[in-house]
Design an enzyme around this catalytic site. Structure first.
Site, PDB file in Angstrom:
ATOM      1  CG  HIS A 186      54.839  16.336  28.174  1.00 48.53           C
ATOM      2  ND1 HIS A 186      55.657  16.021  29.358  1.00 48.53           N
ATOM      3  CD2 HIS A 186      53.371  16.380  28.467  1.00 48.53           C
ATOM      4  CE1 HIS A 186      54.664  15.717  30.131  1.00 48.53           C
ATOM      5  NE2 HIS A 186      53.185  15.196  30.116  1.00 48.53           N
TER       6      HIS A 186
ATOM      7  CD  GLU B 222      46.945  16.568  31.053  1.00 55.29           C
ATOM      8  OE1 GLU B 222      45.429  16.337  30.550  1.00 55.29           O
ATOM      9  OE2 GLU B 222      47.390  15.961  30.353  1.00 55.29           O
TER      10      GLU B 222
END
Length: 216
Positions: free
Chosen positions: A9, A82
């Site tokens: 990201h 994550e």
């Protein structure tokens, strides 16, 4: 054989402040949005069969910047999140060391089965997280019709894939780059990954490291 564009990201303010994000849903900052737009431009003509993303905003919004100009849909996958760091989330290295000295020591020695104190969510061990992330990518790459896919995810996921390819134990310090909005090309043959290109940020003006890379 499936080619995977494994993309971290864009930048967030917590990246800038070296704060662990984990499952906390932190949005892209202005630089992150610029990085996402750059990805959209450089990948506009790349043939892709599907675009997948972690459901966390920083990854999903990065994926949207690539999908929208192409008229494609982003398929959300929680398995691409994550690692959940529990009570560590929102804190930087000095703060974690002060509040949780024993747990911080376990983190720094890269104890694969250490479970940190729970925060709003139950923390994952490194072993649990790595298995979850790699299994998710393997499943997506194995879906019928997927010859080339883009997967938008997080630094820890990139770390796990790299270590799997290199047969590198988690006790080994990270000596490879994990960069915001980087394009990392890997192939998957149904069993094994192979790195084709790593940490490509030629589309960006500058690159920023993962918050795990610099403890100071």
């Amino acid at each position: 054989m499936t080619e995977i564009l494994l993309i971290r990201h864009g930048e967030t303010e917590w990246n800038v402040g070296k704060r662990l994000q984990g499952h906390t849903d932190v949005a892209l900052n202005n630089e992150g949005r610029r990085q996402a737009a750059a990805l959209g431009r450089v990948l506009l003509d790349e043939p892709l069969d599907a675009i997948y993303s972690s459901d966390l905003l920083r990854a999903y919004d990065t994926a949207q910047a690539v999908a929208n100009p192409r008229g494609m849909q982003v398929q959300s996958e929680q398995g691409l999140r994550e690692r959940c760091f529990g009570a560590f989330e929102g804190l930087n290295h000095p703060e974690i060391k002060e509040k949780f000295p024993e747990d911080y020591a376990a983190w720094q020695r890269r104890d694969i089965d250490a479970r940190y104190p729970d925060g709003e969510r139950r923390a994952e061990t490194l072993r649990e997280f790595a298995a979850r992330a790699v299994d998710c990518i393997s499943r997506l790459a194995s879906m019928p019709g997927n010859r080339k896919i883009a997967v938008f995810t997080h630094g820890g996921v990139l770390d796990s894939v790299y270590r799997r390819v290199k047969s590198m134990g988690y006790e080994h310090p990270r000596d490879f780059d994990v960069l915001n909005a980087s394009i990392n090309r890997v192939s998957f043959d149904g069993q094994n990954f192979q790195i084709l290109q790593w940490a490509d940020v030629s589309h960006l003006a500058h690159a920023s490291l993962d918050e795990n890379d610099n403890p100071k």
